[in-house]
Design a protein around this motif. Sequence first.
Motif, PDB file in Angstrom:
ATOM      1  N   HIS A  92       0.816  -1.210   0.000  1.00 59.71           N
ATOM      2  CA  HIS A  92       0.000   0.000   0.000  1.00 59.71           C
ATOM      3  C   HIS A  92       0.851   1.263   0.000  1.00 59.71           C
ATOM      4  O   HIS A  92       0.413   2.327   0.413  1.00 59.71           O
ATOM      5  CB  HIS A  92      -0.970  -0.020   1.177  1.00 59.71           C
ATOM      6  CG  HIS A  92      -1.842  -1.232   1.156  1.00 59.71           C
ATOM      7  ND1 HIS A  92      -2.910  -1.354   0.312  1.00 59.71           N
ATOM      8  CD2 HIS A  92      -1.754  -2.415   1.809  1.00 59.71           C
ATOM      9  CE1 HIS A  92      -3.461  -2.550   0.463  1.00 59.71           C
ATOM     10  NE2 HIS A  92      -2.777  -3.209   1.376  1.00 59.71           N
TER      11      HIS A  92
ATOM     12  N   GLY B 268     -11.726   6.680   6.048  1.00 60.14           N
ATOM     13  CA  GLY B 268     -10.708   6.197   5.109  1.00 60.14           C
ATOM     14  C   GLY B 268      -9.426   5.864   5.831  1.00 60.14           C
ATOM     15  O   GLY B 268      -8.701   6.757   6.258  1.00 60.14           O
ATOM     16  N   SER B 271      -5.006   7.443   5.924  1.00 60.93           N
ATOM     17  CA  SER B 271      -4.772   8.813   5.465  1.00 60.93           C
ATOM     18  C   SER B 271      -5.198   9.771   6.559  1.00 60.93           C
ATOM     19  O   SER B 271      -6.126   9.475   7.322  1.00 60.93           O
ATOM     20  CB  SER B 271      -5.568   9.101   4.189  1.00 60.93           C
ATOM     21  OG  SER B 271      -6.942   9.136   4.487  1.00 60.93           O
ATOM     22  N   GLY B 274      -8.720  10.943   6.215  1.00 57.19           N
ATOM     23  CA  GLY B 274      -9.725   9.987   6.685  1.00 57.19           C
ATOM     24  C   GLY B 274     -10.219  10.320   8.081  1.00 57.19           C
ATOM     25  O   GLY B 274     -11.410  10.183   8.381  1.00 57.19           O
ATOM     26  N   GLU B 320     -17.749   1.218  -0.158  1.00 52.53           N
ATOM     27  CA  GLU B 320     -16.494   1.934  -0.364  1.00 52.53           C
ATOM     28  C   GLU B 320     -15.482   1.568   0.712  1.00 52.53           C
ATOM     29  O   GLU B 320     -15.326   2.268   1.706  1.00 52.53           O
ATOM     30  CB  GLU B 320     -16.766   3.448  -0.373  1.00 52.53           C
ATOM     31  CG  GLU B 320     -15.589   4.281  -0.812  1.00 52.53           C
ATOM     32  CD  GLU B 320     -15.057   3.839  -2.150  1.00 52.53           C
ATOM     33  OE1 GLU B 320     -14.121   3.021  -2.143  1.00 52.53           O
ATOM     34  OE2 GLU B 320     -15.568   4.278  -3.198  1.00 52.53           O
ATOM     35  N   THR B 322     -12.460   1.844   0.861  1.00 52.71           N
ATOM     36  CA  THR B 322     -11.386   2.800   1.088  1.00 52.71           C
ATOM     37  C   THR B 322     -11.882   4.033   1.835  1.00 52.71           C
ATOM     38  O   THR B 322     -11.152   5.000   1.993  1.00 52.71           O
ATOM     39  CB  THR B 322     -10.741   3.240  -0.235  1.00 52.71           C
ATOM     40  OG1 THR B 322     -11.776   3.699  -1.101  1.00 52.71           O
ATOM     41  CG2 THR B 322      -9.993   2.099  -0.883  1.00 52.71           C
ATOM     42  N   GLY B 326     -11.270   7.790   0.120  1.00 56.50           N
ATOM     43  CA  GLY B 326     -11.029   7.039  -1.107  1.00 56.50           C
ATOM     44  C   GLY B 326     -12.016   7.433  -2.189  1.00 56.50           C
ATOM     45  O   GLY B 326     -11.655   7.663  -3.342  1.00 56.50           O
ATOM     46  N   ARG B 327     -13.278   7.581  -1.783  1.00 55.92           N
ATOM     47  CA  ARG B 327     -14.328   7.976  -2.738  1.00 55.92           C
ATOM     48  C   ARG B 327     -14.056   9.381  -3.275  1.00 55.92           C
ATOM     49  O   ARG B 327     -14.140   9.657  -4.465  1.00 55.92           O
ATOM     50  CB  ARG B 327     -15.679   7.885  -2.020  1.00 55.92           C
ATOM     51  CG  ARG B 327     -16.868   8.463  -2.682  1.00 55.92           C
ATOM     52  CD  ARG B 327     -17.427   7.770  -3.910  1.00 55.92           C
ATOM     53  NE  ARG B 327     -16.981   6.437  -4.249  1.00 55.92           N
ATOM     54  CZ  ARG B 327     -16.873   6.009  -5.511  1.00 55.92           C
ATOM     55  NH1 ARG B 327     -17.153   6.807  -6.521  1.00 55.92           N
ATOM     56  NH2 ARG B 327     -16.494   4.792  -5.755  1.00 55.92           N
ATOM     57  N   LYS B 330     -11.280   9.345  -5.835  1.00 55.81           N
ATOM     58  CA  LYS B 330     -11.721   8.774  -7.109  1.00 55.81           C
ATOM     59  C   LYS B 330     -12.571   9.770  -7.879  1.00 55.81           C
ATOM     60  O   LYS B 330     -12.417   9.935  -9.085  1.00 55.81           O
ATOM     61  CB  LYS B 330     -12.513   7.487  -6.865  1.00 55.81           C
ATOM     62  CG  LYS B 330     -11.631   6.331  -6.427  1.00 55.81           C
ATOM     63  CD  LYS B 330     -12.467   5.124  -6.062  1.00 55.81           C
ATOM     64  CE  LYS B 330     -11.610   4.100  -5.344  1.00 55.81           C
ATOM     65  NZ  LYS B 330     -12.426   3.021  -4.787  1.00 55.81           N
ATOM     66  N   ARG B 348      -8.499  -3.171  -9.017  1.00 59.54           N
ATOM     67  CA  ARG B 348      -7.142  -3.636  -8.751  1.00 59.54           C
ATOM     68  C   ARG B 348      -6.734  -4.708  -9.735  1.00 59.54           C
ATOM     69  O   ARG B 348      -7.543  -5.535 -10.112  1.00 59.54           O
ATOM     70  CB  ARG B 348      -7.104  -4.265  -7.363  1.00 59.54           C
ATOM     71  CG  ARG B 348      -6.963  -3.242  -6.300  1.00 59.54           C
ATOM     72  CD  ARG B 348      -5.660  -3.454  -5.596  1.00 59.54           C
ATOM     73  NE  ARG B 348      -5.536  -2.463  -4.541  1.00 59.54           N
ATOM     74  CZ  ARG B 348      -5.667  -2.774  -3.274  1.00 59.54           C
ATOM     75  NH1 ARG B 348      -5.886  -4.017  -2.920  1.00 59.54           N
ATOM     76  NH2 ARG B 348      -5.540  -1.852  -2.373  1.00 59.54           N
TER      77      ARG B 348
END
Lengths: 256, 359
Positions: A92, B268, B271, B274, B320, B322, B326-327, B330, B348
């Motif tokens: 990651h 998330g 991060s 997040g 989701e 992530t 994450g959303r 994206k 992936r």
Amino acid sequence: MSLLEVRNVSKSFGGVHAVKNVSFDVKEGEVFTIVGPNGAGKSTIFNLISRFYDVTEGSIKFDGNEITSLKPDEIAGIGIARTFQNIELFDHSTVLQNLLVGRHTKRKTSFIENVLFTPRVRAEERAHRRAAEDVIEFLDLHAYRNKMIAGLPYGVRKVVEIGRALACGPRMLLLDEPASGLSVEETQDVAYWIEDMQKDMGLTILMVEHDMSLVTQVSDRVLALNNGEMLSMGSPEEVQSDPKVIEAYLGVEDVT
Amino acid sequence: MRIHFKTKYDDDINLFEDGRKLFWYVLLVVLAILLPFIFDEYLLGEAVNVLIWAIAGMGLMILAGHTGQASLGHGAFLACGAYMEVWLQNKGVPFVLSLPLAGLFAGIVGAIIAIPALKMSGIYLAIATLAMGVIAEDVIILLEPYTGGIDGVYVEAFTLFGVEIDRYVSPDKFYWTCLGVVIIVTFGYANLLRSSTGRAFMAIRDSEISARAMGINVARFKTISFGLSCFVTGIAGGLLAHYMGAFNYEAFLILISIQLLLMIVVGGMGSIHGAFFGAAVVGFLPQLVTIVRETVTTVAIPGLDMGIFALILITIIVVEPTGLYGRWMKTRIWFELFPLARKDMFRRNKSYLKTERMK
Ligand SMILES: Nc1ncnc2c1ncn2[C@@H]1O[C@H](COP(=O)(O)OP(=O)(O)O)[C@@H](O)[C@H]1O
Ligand SMILES: [Mg+2]
């Protein structure tokens, strides 16, 4: 001079004798390859040197010092870096971050300085980055610098793993099947890199590999193992024509 | 589509890769500073709540999101910080010292707890930390001389740079104090991530074996991670003490720990963003649900709002993985690439089995 001295090393897991009384020397600047059928004990020898396993018997010296009592995380610091047969990258993180982790033993700042990001940390980061960039240049990884490992093709991961080991700035590299699963072209690249690492960077390389054309192309000496025992040692040609080696390979169906 | 041409290593090392990014973050901070002039007292209180949860979330994120060590008992460290802050305040220690000391106390407790926790991972660590969170409730009650036992404690206003700050009398000043702490913590966290310590954490998270092979002393860095994580969570606890004013062990029930973990998962994992997204959801979503529900029906059915809230959280986690961050990423990339985005862009590649991990 021998950089690595393996003397009468044995390793057993319960009743399984994975390595039996193996001795060999790897000279400074040499490419030394261990070959043998699956389960011969090749990776076990790597795990003994990188201290993931304790030897049952015997001694391993690196640069004249006994290393069998060191911890696994002290091995990179003395100048031995490795790759894994089944890629073990930091999935990651990006390629660049993976390479930078390789610089871990070269860091001189504490975690508190890191949190404050003092000028010393910035200078260190620049130096790490330069070293990582040299590796990227050498292995031609420019296109993948900021890509996450998860999502990269198998062949690229294999190369990144070599890169991460190189980023450690080692004296000796342990490469466990660097060409397994690679195409003919990719394998040829690996051969060139190994030659460059030996000749230009002056690295000593201990490798496990099945691809005999790669082995003959780059190796100075070869050790053949079977069932944990030493079968034969010498130049690639000598080992390949040794009747004991031929017999071991013919006797085992799966030679890959 | 915007392409950033990097010309120096510092472009990557700096916190903001270009002026544009810096501009947006400065704008965000300016907006945050102006919030007391926009929000009424009630909303401002909620905003403070979000800020405190964001700090606590960052604390847990260091450990769970970046080092890969789950903790289901982080409320215990929130409590460490909160009670220590009250104790120090009552001893007359100035706030500029008491808050870091409250964090330090939680950090030291965390680092000590890390010692037995080092041998555990995955589900075992989750259970052990859960047990710790449960035990913490009893320990608080037992330590009556310091914690006030079941009755709890009460903390008065504090003084910062000669200004008296009280959550009710001067909500704007209290908000700015919390905002200041948020900015400092975020800055330190971001610094950590761009240097060797943060990379060592992430290495441990992704592959302990490889981390060792790269020379990382896994036990040592896990301990550092525990310590830093609990330090930050303790800081959040210290602010929480002033936010609550009066509180007892019920403020740190095990549910708080679980909500904290849930929050960073929704926001998330892995991060800093997040933690903020998660805090905003946990802080504002229940109110939003109530407001929306009231437009449909004014009859309050017990548990309905909470049920809807829980359902939304579960939906986010399922669709989701992530998290919201994450959303967000994206969606942003989709707009930047418009109309070039492909449907399967974020799928992936086949991941490779790691069956024989040690070989
Ligand atoms: N951790 C372990 N526990 C038990 N047996 C092991 C372990 N690692 C290796 N072995 C056994 O040791 C033998 C040699 O394995 P290995 O060194 O991986 O072979 P290879 O030459 O294919 O790399 C095999 O029989 C394997 O099953
Ligand atoms: Mg093997």
